[in-house]
Design an enzyme around this catalytic site. Structure first.
Site, mmCIF file in Angstrom:
data_model
loop_
_atom_site.group_PDB
_atom_site.id
_atom_site.type_symbol
_atom_site.label_atom_id
_atom_site.label_comp_id
_atom_site.label_asym_id
_atom_site.label_seq_id
_atom_site.Cartn_x
_atom_site.Cartn_y
_atom_site.Cartn_z
ATOM 1 N N TRP A 132 0.705 -1.173 0.049
ATOM 2 C CA TRP A 132 -0.047 -0.128 0.007
ATOM 3 C C TRP A 132 0.665 1.340 -0.152
ATOM 4 C CZ3 TRP A 132 1.953 2.381 4.051
ATOM 5 C CH2 TRP A 132 2.575 1.683 5.017
ATOM 6 N N ASN A 133 2.155 1.319 0.283
ATOM 7 C CA ASN A 133 2.954 2.476 0.572
ATOM 8 C C ASN A 133 3.013 3.334 -0.739
ATOM 9 O OD1 ASN A 133 4.650 0.262 -0.484
ATOM 10 N ND2 ASN A 133 6.250 1.336 0.676
ATOM 11 N N LYS A 156 -3.004 -8.577 -6.865
ATOM 12 C CA LYS A 156 -3.690 -8.619 -5.695
ATOM 13 C C LYS A 156 -3.095 -7.581 -4.846
ATOM 14 C CE LYS A 156 -4.061 -9.740 -1.236
ATOM 15 N NZ LYS A 156 -4.151 -8.338 -0.383
ATOM 16 N N HIS A 157 -3.853 -6.522 -4.912
ATOM 17 C CA HIS A 157 -3.074 -5.210 -3.856
ATOM 18 C C HIS A 157 -3.465 -5.453 -2.730
ATOM 19 C CE1 HIS A 157 -1.220 -1.534 -4.132
ATOM 20 N NE2 HIS A 157 -1.403 -1.080 -4.974
ATOM 21 N N GLY A 208 6.268 -6.559 -0.381
ATOM 22 C CA GLY A 208 5.768 -6.510 1.127
ATOM 23 C C GLY A 208 6.710 -6.843 2.200
ATOM 24 N N SER A 209 5.945 -7.817 3.195
ATOM 25 C CA SER A 209 6.639 -7.869 4.433
ATOM 26 C C SER A 209 7.526 -9.305 4.056
ATOM 27 C CB SER A 209 5.571 -8.321 5.418
ATOM 28 O OG SER A 209 4.903 -9.362 5.108
ATOM 29 N N GLU A 230 10.525 -8.260 -3.127
ATOM 30 C CA GLU A 230 11.226 -7.000 -2.671
ATOM 31 C C GLU A 230 10.503 -6.739 -1.262
ATOM 32 O OE1 GLU A 230 11.496 -3.714 -1.293
ATOM 33 O OE2 GLU A 230 10.179 -2.991 -2.965
ATOM 34 N N LEU A 231 11.388 -6.841 -0.449
ATOM 35 C CA LEU A 231 10.745 -7.006 1.120
ATOM 36 C C LEU A 231 11.489 -5.595 1.976
ATOM 37 C CD1 LEU A 231 11.526 -10.503 1.799
ATOM 38 C CD2 LEU A 231 9.581 -9.532 0.821
ATOM 39 N N CYS A 264 10.220 1.467 1.758
ATOM 40 C CA CYS A 264 11.333 0.400 1.876
ATOM 41 C C CYS A 264 12.925 0.990 1.751
ATOM 42 C CB CYS A 264 11.163 -0.624 0.888
ATOM 43 S SG CYS A 264 9.667 -1.483 1.247
ATOM 44 N N GLU A 362 13.269 -3.310 10.709
ATOM 45 C CA GLU A 362 12.606 -2.089 10.010
ATOM 46 C C GLU A 362 11.774 -0.987 10.794
ATOM 47 O OE1 GLU A 362 11.347 -0.761 5.378
ATOM 48 O OE2 GLU A 362 10.831 -2.676 6.335
#
Length: 460
Positions: A132-133, A156-157, A208-209, A230-231, A264, A362
């Protein structure tokens, strides 16, 4: 069916509601994507590039309307949202402009044949699980190169982004993309395991996470699917001298606090040498303590709300725990603001224990961490004392020194004398707990392409 709503973080109020798909809908979604991809892969490169170019134009034409959507969904300040949309347009435009370059056949030494070359073919249907960022940018980074290759996409957002995620599909269709090539679905995270495992899906990309990334990688691996992750990041910002120190620190604060610190690649850990540590502390205390917090449409606000009240509360609690446990000193800020919405005071922490939660993991919010290093060697050691490896920043007037230190950064990306760098034609991605794979530029095309080898010989 279950429903969910837009929870406006600027007001704390529920707005539009939406319905998630049923598990039984998966077959129709993937059948549609599979059929659409078979047709899409037969289109010419010129057709695909033209659709991407028109997509860029629509994003520019509708920037105010689109900015308002993510302001309502996740609280991004209007001017920052407009900036994100400008970047999105540049990504789609870049792939339109460079379509023939990035998709060109690669000629190889013949090695016993008349001709040997590699062609980039599409893989098929690629699932994208997006955060969402940066609701539009993250989608563009994944979608533009994959559409150019000829893949079909299922998005899938994040659940808090139903308005912007649908806009991503609508804009592509308006630009001329055939129906079914890009589908936005409202699904729960728990429903995506079955999508990834389905034989009609060729690959998956997740931003995401770490927990979500581990789950996706496990399922993809079990079913022989290519995956890209991409975390998170705990990016260091290393300042090696006091040349134009105020300007350098201003860049750090701007990069750290942009998007309410929810990025991130935002520089989290500011590492300065002992000789000018006190000056840095004084500047940051004043600058961060004076930042104005306000709703997404407040033109005077420097920091907006966090994405949700629960996200805000988690960060405030982590700061409180760190202070109570002696893991950090709170110099300024760090408390929830007593008003409706997901607001908190931007914070500055010092004396951070790199082994504690507050230093090790983080912090996805407006929290700056200031570290003191005795010399360059210690600065490098502090910078690399992390399990993450997304971005890193090095500042110095001595470019030879800066390049040497940058070469020692254990990260996927390092920017020298630049904050928030990067461009559509350059690779984006990390190592370690920050994930694997690369997006954007040539690398974004190659990730989900079949590098198809051809050897040509005379007929026997």
């Amino acid at each position: 069916m279950t429903t969910f709503a837009v929870e406006n973080p600027s007001t704390g109020e529920s707005e539009d509601s939406f319905t998630r798909i049923d598990d039984a809908d998966r077959d129709a979604i993937l059948d549609r994507a599979t059929a659409a991809q078979r047709e899409w892969r037969t289109t010419t490169l010129e057709e695909r590039a033209q659709i991407l170019r028109r997509t860029a134009e629509i994003y520019r034409e509708r920037e105010e309307e689109l900015a308002a959507l993510i302001g309502r969904e996740m609280g991004k300040l209007r001017r920052q949202a407009v900036g994100e949309l400008g970047t999105v347009a540049k990504i789609y435009e870049w792939y339109a402009d460079h379509a023939h370059d990035v998709m060109a056949d690669r000629e190889l030494p013949a090695e016993g044949s008349l001709r040997t070359f590699v062609r980039k073919d599409p893989l098929g249907v690629v699932v994208g699980i997006m955060p969402w960022n940066y609701p539009y940018y993250q989608v563009a980074r994944w979608a533009a190169p994959n559409l150019l290759v000829g893949n079909a996409l299922v998005l899938k957002h994040a659940s808090i982004c139903p308005l912007s995620s649908q806009a991503c599909e609508d804009i592509l269709v308006e630009a001329g993309l055939p129906e079914g090539v890009f589908q936005n679905i409202y699904a729960a995270g728990s429903q995506m395991d079955a999508f990834i495992a389905d034989k009609r899906v060729a690959a998956v990309s997740l931003t995401g996470s770490e927990d979500a990334g581990a789950a996706v990688a496990k399922t993809a691996g079990e079913h022989y699917k290519k995956s890209l992750l991409e975390l998170g990041g705990n990016d260091p910002f290393v300042v090696l001298d006091d040349h134009n120190l105020d300007q350098v620190l201003r860049r750090y604060v701007g990069a750290r606090m942009s998007n309410a610190g929810q990025s991130c690649t935002a520089p989290k850990r500011l590492i300065v040498l002992d000789e000018f540590y006190d000056r840095a502390l004084e500047y940051l205390t004043d600058k961060i303590g004076g930042l104005t917090v306000g709703p997404w449409d407040d033109e005077s606000a420097k920091v907006g709300p966090l994405s949700s009240i629960s996200a805000r509360d988690e960060i405030v609690e982590r700061i409180e725990d760190a202070a109570q446990n002696g893991d950090a000193t709170v110099v300024v800020g760090g408390r929830a603001l007593d008003r409706d919405g997901a607001y908190m005071e931007p914070a500055l922490l010092t004396d951070v224990d790199p082994r504690a939660d507050i230093g090790r993991n983080e912090i996805f919010g407006p929290v700056a961490l200031l570290y003191r290093a005795a010399d360059v060697e210690e600065a490098v050691a502090i910078a690399n004392d992390t399990d993450y490896g997304l971005g890193s920043y090095v500042y110095s007037a001595d470019l030879d020194l800066a390049r040497d230190v940058a070469s020692r950064m254990e990260a996927g990306m390092t920017w020298i004398n630049e904050a928030g760098g990067g461009a559509p034609g350059q690779p984006f991605g990390g190592i370690g707990r920050s994930g694997y794979g690369r997006e954007l530029g040539q690398w974004g095309v190659d990730e989900f392409a079949n590098e198809h080898l051809f050897r040509v010989n005379e007929a026997p």
